[in-house]
Design a protein around this motif. Structure first.
Motif, PDB file in Angstrom:
ATOM      1  N   HIS A 143       0.929  -1.240  -0.056  1.00  0.00           N
ATOM      2  CA  HIS A 143       0.027  -0.148   0.040  1.00  0.00           C
ATOM      3  C   HIS A 143       0.856   1.362   0.171  1.00  0.00           C
ATOM      4  N   ARG A 144       0.980   2.053  -1.004  1.00  0.00           N
ATOM      5  CA  ARG A 144       1.304   3.354  -1.150  1.00  0.00           C
ATOM      6  C   ARG A 144       2.810   3.323  -0.820  1.00  0.00           C
ATOM      7  N   ASP A 145       3.504   3.839   0.489  1.00  0.00           N
ATOM      8  CA  ASP A 145       4.658   4.177   0.239  1.00  0.00           C
ATOM      9  C   ASP A 145       5.264   2.834   0.996  1.00  0.00           C
ATOM     10  N   GLU A 184      -7.980   2.206   3.331  1.00  0.00           N
ATOM     11  CA  GLU A 184      -7.323   0.670   3.851  1.00  0.00           C
ATOM     12  C   GLU A 184      -8.436  -0.161   4.093  1.00  0.00           C
ATOM     13  N   ASP A 185      -9.423   0.015   4.573  1.00  0.00           N
ATOM     14  CA  ASP A 185     -10.695  -0.852   4.966  1.00  0.00           C
ATOM     15  C   ASP A 185     -11.217  -1.517   3.444  1.00  0.00           C
ATOM     16  N   PHE A 186     -11.467  -0.505   2.259  1.00  0.00           N
ATOM     17  CA  PHE A 186     -11.606  -1.166   1.175  1.00  0.00           C
ATOM     18  C   PHE A 186     -10.636  -1.907   0.382  1.00  0.00           C
ATOM     19  N   VAL A 187      -9.229  -1.464   0.838  1.00  0.00           N
ATOM     20  CA  VAL A 187      -8.458  -2.517   0.380  1.00  0.00           C
ATOM     21  C   VAL A 187      -8.276  -3.960   0.707  1.00  0.00           C
ATOM     22  N   LYS A 188      -8.889  -3.998   2.137  1.00  0.00           N
ATOM     23  CA  LYS A 188      -9.119  -5.408   2.681  1.00  0.00           C
ATOM     24  C   LYS A 188     -10.188  -6.035   1.975  1.00  0.00           C
ATOM     25  N   LEU A 189     -11.268  -5.179   1.504  1.00  0.00           N
ATOM     26  CA  LEU A 189     -12.510  -6.050   0.869  1.00  0.00           C
ATOM     27  C   LEU A 189     -11.833  -6.535  -0.522  1.00  0.00           C
ATOM     28  N   VAL A 192      -9.824  -9.735  -0.230  1.00  0.00           N
ATOM     29  CA  VAL A 192     -10.638 -10.910  -0.079  1.00  0.00           C
ATOM     30  C   VAL A 192     -11.225 -11.544  -1.488  1.00  0.00           C
ATOM     31  N   ALA A 193     -11.504 -10.570  -2.475  1.00  0.00           N
ATOM     32  CA  ALA A 193     -11.886 -10.624  -3.698  1.00  0.00           C
ATOM     33  C   ALA A 193     -10.821 -11.291  -4.444  1.00  0.00           C
ATOM     34  N   VAL A 194      -9.687 -10.705  -4.443  1.00  0.00           N
ATOM     35  CA  VAL A 194      -8.276 -11.315  -5.227  1.00  0.00           C
ATOM     36  C   VAL A 194      -8.069 -12.500  -4.751  1.00  0.00           C
ATOM     37  N   VAL A 195      -8.219 -12.942  -3.459  1.00  0.00           N
ATOM     38  CA  VAL A 195      -7.682 -14.296  -3.016  1.00  0.00           C
ATOM     39  C   VAL A 195      -8.761 -15.357  -3.570  1.00  0.00           C
ATOM     40  N   ASP A 196      -9.906 -14.767  -3.587  1.00  0.00           N
ATOM     41  CA  ASP A 196     -11.160 -15.877  -3.884  1.00  0.00           C
ATOM     42  C   ASP A 196     -10.890 -15.960  -5.515  1.00  0.00           C
TER      43      ASP A 196
END
Length: 330
Positions: A143-145, A184-189, A192-196
């Motif tokens: 994430h970013r830096d 960062e909360d949306f990144v967590k969602l 989940v989609a990427v792993v699935d």
């Protein structure tokens, strides 16, 4: 996180590498590989871009996986594209070979390098989503830096590796964004989609590798977990294991060497072996199928099995079938 200016970002990395957290952080370990192993600098270096011929060769090496991945990439993009994200399928060398993105964002992503043919290996770009996920063979977000290169610190990249039917690393799925308002909360969602998506693609690729086999979920896997999606074994018509996914290999202690030998599925899955019962079950199943196909007609079923009517009657009695067999008795 705010994006750092080039000099400040380089100083931050240098400080982290000599700090007390260096031995404990996987991120700082990746920064260390970038600087010490690959000889990279946070402030220097232009993206490495393949020629058209090299990109074509990379796509050919992935073979049918690109076609298999198409629906997974489309589904993933439909879920995250509206948030200004692009979706990439990269090979094991960190080269994106397929991409989904909003046409209005194409110029931005092409300038950044989130495009097919741009090399995102850790060796080339230092710490980044695609390269570091491939290097560490695990799903992660940079994430970013957290990126090594200063010019990449506007990006947020979430990646999951993809393993083939023999458990070997072959590719990765990436969702990246350059939007400043990506939380960062949306990144967590997104994670989940990427792993699935990666696990579903692995499962589909595994099934295609064993088109004539029965695919079984390895015993002990939780159907709701990431592992369960791809903890698979392939079983042939003789109930011998002929293939196992990466998760199944880890779970059951299987290797290429052990899979070269005949392995009864019941033994691999920890089921109590009973050769006499196995034979009786197989024989009973064959007879039931023959009777079902013949609508309960004994003569037709015996002919289908290649035995006499009298022999079939004896087998029916030995196996405990009703004295008068009809289709409804099965």
């Amino acid at each position: 996180m705010a994006t750092r200016h080039d000099g400040l970002h380089a100083e931050h990395i240098q400080s982290a590498l000599i700090g007390s957290a260096a031995a404990q952080s996987s991120l700082i370990a990746s920064w260390g590989r970038s600087m010490r192993l690959y000889g990279l600098s946070p402030e220097e270096g232009a993206p490495n871009v393949l020629t058209d011929r090299e990109l074509k060769d990379a796509r050919e090496r992935l073979g049918s996986l690109i076609d298999t991945a198409e629906s997974a990439l489309e589904r993933l993009y439909s879920a995250v594209g509206g948030a200004g994200c692009c979706v990439l399928l990269a090979d094991k060398d960190g080269v994106p070979v397929d991409r989904r993105g909003y046409e209005g964002d194409d110029a931005t992503f092409r300038t950044i390098g989130l495009w097919t043919g741009v090399v995102w290996s850790e060796e080339s770009e230092g710490t980044n989503g695609i390269g570091t996920a491939l290097a560490e063979q695990r799903a992660l977000t940079i994430h970013r830096d957290q990126h090594f290169r200063s010019r990449n610190t506007a990006l947020s990249c979430t990646v999951a590796p993809i393993f083939d039917h023999r458990g070997r690393l072959i590719a990765a799925i990436d969702v990246s964004s350059a939007r400043r308002d990506l939380t960062e909360d949306f990144v967590k969602l997104i994670a989940v989609a990427v792993v699935d998506a990666a696990r579903r693609l692995e499962a589909e690729n595994f099934r295609l590798a064993f088109p004539k086999a029965r695919i079984v979920l390895a015993q002990g896997a939780d159907a709701a977990s990431e592992r369960a999606v791809h903890a698979l074994i392939a079983v042939d018509e003789d109930d011998l294991v002929i293939g196992a996914s990466r998760a199944a290999r880890h779970m059951l202690g299987l290797t290429d060497e052990s899979l070269r030998k005949p392995l009864p599925a019941s033994d691999v899955l920890g089921e109590k072996a009973n050769a006499e019962l196995d034979y009786a079950t197989a024989e009973r199943g064959a007879i039931q199928r023959a009777l079902a196909r013949s609508g309960g007609n004994i003569s037709a079923a015996a002919n289908n099995l290649g035995i006499s009517r009298a022999t079939l009657h004896r087998k029916l009695k030995r196996l405990g079938f009703p004295d008068k067999v009809s289709f409804s008795d099965l």
